[in-house]
Design a protein around this motif. Structure first.
Motif, PDB file in Angstrom:
ATOM      1  N   GLY A 148       1.121  -1.494   0.056  1.00 46.01           N
ATOM      2  CA  GLY A 148      -0.069   0.010  -0.284  1.00 46.01           C
ATOM      3  C   GLY A 148       1.281   1.278   0.096  1.00 46.01           C
ATOM      4  O   GLY A 148       0.052   2.483  -0.207  1.00 46.01           O
ATOM      5  N   LEU A 149       2.456   1.235  -0.187  1.00 50.71           N
ATOM      6  CA  LEU A 149       3.260   2.351  -0.093  1.00 50.71           C
ATOM      7  C   LEU A 149       3.030   2.920  -1.128  1.00 50.71           C
ATOM      8  O   LEU A 149       3.659   4.150  -1.029  1.00 50.71           O
ATOM      9  CB  LEU A 149       4.200   1.932   0.678  1.00 50.71           C
ATOM     10  CG  LEU A 149       4.205   1.630   1.567  1.00 50.71           C
ATOM     11  CD1 LEU A 149       6.037   0.907   1.815  1.00 50.71           C
ATOM     12  CD2 LEU A 149       4.546   2.213   3.096  1.00 50.71           C
ATOM     13  N   VAL A 150       3.006   2.467  -2.330  1.00 53.02           N
ATOM     14  CA  VAL A 150       3.114   3.045  -3.981  1.00 53.02           C
ATOM     15  C   VAL A 150       1.239   2.683  -4.562  1.00 53.02           C
ATOM     16  O   VAL A 150       1.766   1.022  -4.426  1.00 53.02           O
ATOM     17  CB  VAL A 150       4.290   2.598  -4.240  1.00 53.02           C
ATOM     18  CG1 VAL A 150       5.587   3.432  -3.232  1.00 53.02           C
ATOM     19  CG2 VAL A 150       4.648   1.932  -4.626  1.00 53.02           C
ATOM     20  N   GLY A 151       1.848   3.653  -5.650  1.00 53.19           N
ATOM     21  CA  GLY A 151       0.175   3.046  -6.561  1.00 53.19           C
ATOM     22  C   GLY A 151      -0.204   4.494  -6.870  1.00 53.19           C
ATOM     23  O   GLY A 151      -0.166   5.104  -5.959  1.00 53.19           O
ATOM     24  N   LYS A 152      -0.830   4.628  -8.053  1.00 52.91           N
ATOM     25  CA  LYS A 152      -0.947   5.650  -8.761  1.00 52.91           C
ATOM     26  C   LYS A 152      -0.483   6.845  -8.957  1.00 52.91           C
ATOM     27  O   LYS A 152      -0.820   7.961  -9.506  1.00 52.91           O
ATOM     28  CB  LYS A 152      -2.556   5.861  -8.132  1.00 52.91           C
ATOM     29  CG  LYS A 152      -3.648   4.501  -7.985  1.00 52.91           C
ATOM     30  CD  LYS A 152      -4.789   4.327  -6.945  1.00 52.91           C
ATOM     31  CE  LYS A 152      -5.778   4.457  -6.882  1.00 52.91           C
ATOM     32  NZ  LYS A 152      -6.906   3.936  -6.117  1.00 52.91           N
TER      33      LYS A 152
ATOM     34  N   MET B  71       7.510   3.594 -13.869  1.00 53.02           N
ATOM     35  CA  MET B  71       7.938   2.084 -14.671  1.00 53.02           C
ATOM     36  C   MET B  71       8.642   1.354 -13.095  1.00 53.02           C
ATOM     37  O   MET B  71       7.974   0.605 -12.802  1.00 53.02           O
ATOM     38  CB  MET B  71       8.962   2.348 -15.242  1.00 53.02           C
ATOM     39  CG  MET B  71       9.525   0.934 -15.531  1.00 53.02           C
ATOM     40  SD  MET B  71       8.896  -0.156 -16.965  1.00 53.02           S
ATOM     41  CE  MET B  71       8.981   1.210 -18.283  1.00 53.02           C
ATOM     42  N   GLY B  72       9.003   2.760 -11.923  1.00 50.68           N
ATOM     43  CA  GLY B  72       9.040   2.056 -10.707  1.00 50.68           C
ATOM     44  C   GLY B  72       8.683   1.546  -9.829  1.00 50.68           C
ATOM     45  O   GLY B  72       7.201   0.628  -9.326  1.00 50.68           O
ATOM     46  N   GLU B  73       7.054   2.109  -9.519  1.00 53.52           N
ATOM     47  CA  GLU B  73       5.581   1.522  -9.481  1.00 53.52           C
ATOM     48  C   GLU B  73       5.045   0.160  -9.897  1.00 53.52           C
ATOM     49  O   GLU B  73       4.810  -0.614  -9.503  1.00 53.52           O
ATOM     50  CB  GLU B  73       4.017   2.599  -9.042  1.00 53.52           C
ATOM     51  CG  GLU B  73       4.304   4.103  -8.931  1.00 53.52           C
ATOM     52  CD  GLU B  73       3.314   4.771  -9.207  1.00 53.52           C
ATOM     53  OE1 GLU B  73       2.623   4.806  -8.103  1.00 53.52           O
ATOM     54  OE2 GLU B  73       2.126   4.753  -9.970  1.00 53.52           O
ATOM     55  N   SER B  74       5.041  -0.221 -11.422  1.00 51.59           N
ATOM     56  CA  SER B  74       5.323  -1.406 -11.900  1.00 51.59           C
ATOM     57  C   SER B  74       6.056  -2.485 -11.421  1.00 51.59           C
ATOM     58  O   SER B  74       6.072  -3.748 -10.844  1.00 51.59           O
ATOM     59  CB  SER B  74       5.221  -1.124 -13.449  1.00 51.59           C
ATOM     60  OG  SER B  74       4.401  -0.944 -14.483  1.00 51.59           O
ATOM     61  N   ASN B  75       7.164  -1.678 -10.825  1.00 52.64           N
ATOM     62  CA  ASN B  75       8.164  -3.078 -10.072  1.00 52.64           C
ATOM     63  C   ASN B  75       7.793  -3.694  -9.149  1.00 52.64           C
ATOM     64  O   ASN B  75       7.995  -4.040  -8.104  1.00 52.64           O
ATOM     65  CB  ASN B  75       9.297  -2.620 -10.717  1.00 52.64           C
ATOM     66  CG  ASN B  75      10.372  -3.477  -9.376  1.00 52.64           C
ATOM     67  OD1 ASN B  75      10.818  -4.493  -9.898  1.00 52.64           O
ATOM     68  ND2 ASN B  75      11.143  -2.512  -8.523  1.00 52.64           N
ATOM     69  N   ALA B  76       7.332  -2.325  -8.409  1.00 47.60           N
ATOM     70  CA  ALA B  76       7.119  -2.720  -6.910  1.00 47.60           C
ATOM     71  C   ALA B  76       5.478  -3.331  -6.352  1.00 47.60           C
ATOM     72  O   ALA B  76       5.040  -4.039  -5.878  1.00 47.60           O
ATOM     73  CB  ALA B  76       6.610  -1.236  -6.155  1.00 47.60           C
ATOM     74  N   CYS B  77       4.552  -3.616  -8.196  1.00 48.35           N
ATOM     75  CA  CYS B  77       3.298  -4.614  -8.456  1.00 48.35           C
ATOM     76  C   CYS B  77       4.052  -5.549  -8.940  1.00 48.35           C
ATOM     77  O   CYS B  77       3.153  -6.770  -9.656  1.00 48.35           O
ATOM     78  CB  CYS B  77       2.803  -3.488  -9.077  1.00 48.35           C
ATOM     79  SG  CYS B  77       2.182  -2.216  -8.520  1.00 48.35           S
ATOM     80  N   MET B  78       5.193  -5.408  -9.191  1.00 45.02           N
ATOM     81  CA  MET B  78       5.417  -7.208  -9.473  1.00 45.02           C
ATOM     82  C   MET B  78       5.036  -7.873 -11.126  1.00 45.02           C
ATOM     83  O   MET B  78       4.808  -8.854 -11.173  1.00 45.02           O
ATOM     84  CB  MET B  78       4.763  -8.453  -8.955  1.00 45.02           C
ATOM     85  CG  MET B  78       5.315  -8.448  -7.313  1.00 45.02           C
ATOM     86  SD  MET B  78       7.466  -7.820  -7.167  1.00 45.02           S
ATOM     87  CE  MET B  78       7.790  -8.468  -5.477  1.00 45.02           C
TER      88      MET B  78
END
Length: 289
Positions: free
Chosen positions: A66-70, A100-107
């Motif tokens: 829940g730390l990053v997204g959107k 791209m950074g968020e995509s990484n965090a979201c696997m």
């Protein structure tokens, strides 16, 4: 690839009268015993994966913590709704880096360039140029070879992992790679490419790796933005004829020295820096990390 210094690549360029990217391509062919076509196909696959990762950003997804997204969505909405301080192109670079950074965090599937934590820097500057038809696919592939050569030298002389040298080794290296790629795309020579990379890396010397709760999310995602924007400024300086007063390879060596002197708490352990703030400790406890 066997290059151990940026000076070696420049020497190869001078002796063979070839551009920086081709010197890297030829070394890849010799090192892996592949044909030019086979090497190009592998790089094409990397570029296709980068484009795909950018296109498939989920505007609504949030990481498991829940730390990053959107944030990429927020930046894109902002840049389209009003005049940004950075202007249309740089604001697009910022949005792409966040995505791209968020995509990484979201696997999601990304391209480590040179690492997963720094995966947003290179595509953040290359994808918008391609989308706006300011660079052809062939030119982008040449830029990727340039970036690969710079990254290989940094990995050989120093390190690219945050656990070994702090975030300067990840975002710093990615920014140097992106700066060199941009200089090539704007017609810069091998010397300008090396100096662009050096200035980008030098600007981020000492950047620590301090992931909150040990996750590659905070502050990692936003640091991809800094790496991308830093690359743009370093590339423009190099193209203007400005050079790094400290020779490029010596800058890489300095990065290694700085990384080795960092306390272990600042090298991806999640024990120092912003990872040790009261709020970060609260988050870690809440997540049970």
């Amino acid at each position: 690839m066997a290059f151990h210094s940026l000076e070696e690549i420049q020497t190869s360029c001078r002796e063979k009268a070839i551009p920086f990217w081709r010197a890297v391509l030829l070394e890849d062919m010799a090192d892996r015993s592949v044909t030019e076509e086979e090497s190009m196909q592998a790089m094409q696959q990397m570029w296709t994966a980068m484009k795909s990762a950018s296109e498939q950003y989920d505007r609504e997804q949030v990481s498991a913590s829940g730390l990053v997204g959107k944030m990429g969505t927020q930046m894109e909405t902002y840049r389209q709704s009003r005049e940004t301080l950075c202007g249309p192109f740089v604001s697009k670079v910022i949005a792409r880096a966040l995505e791209m950074g968020e995509s990484n965090a979201c696997m999601k599937r990304i391209v480590a360039a040179p690492t997963a934590g720094a995966c947003g820097v290179l595509p953040a500057v290359l994808v918008p140029l391609y989308e706006e038809k300011k660079a052809s696919e062939e030119e982008i592939l040449h830029a990727l070879y340039t970036a690969a050569g710079i990254g290989q030298v940094i990995a050989s002389r120093a390190f690219i992992a945050g656990a070994a040298g702090g975030c300067q080794a990840e975002i710093g290296s990615a920014s140097a790679m992106a700066a060199g790629a941009l200089v090539l795309l704007r017609g810069g020579n091998a010397e300008q490419i090396a100096h662009g990379a050096a200035m980008a890396l030098k600007n981020l010397l000492g950047l620590v790796c301090d992931p909150v709760a040990g996750l590659v999310e905070v502050p990692c995602v936003k640091r991809n933005v800094i790496g991308a924007v830093n690359a743009l400024s370093a590339a423009d300086m190099a193209l203007a004829g400005i050079s790094s007063r400290i020779p490029p390879d010596q800058v890489i060596d300095a990065m290694k020295e700085v990384g080795e002197s960092m306390h272990v708490s600042l090298r991806e352990t999640g024990e120092g820096g912003v990872a040790n703030t009261p709020e970060a400790r609260r988050i870690r406890e809440e997540l049970g990390m």
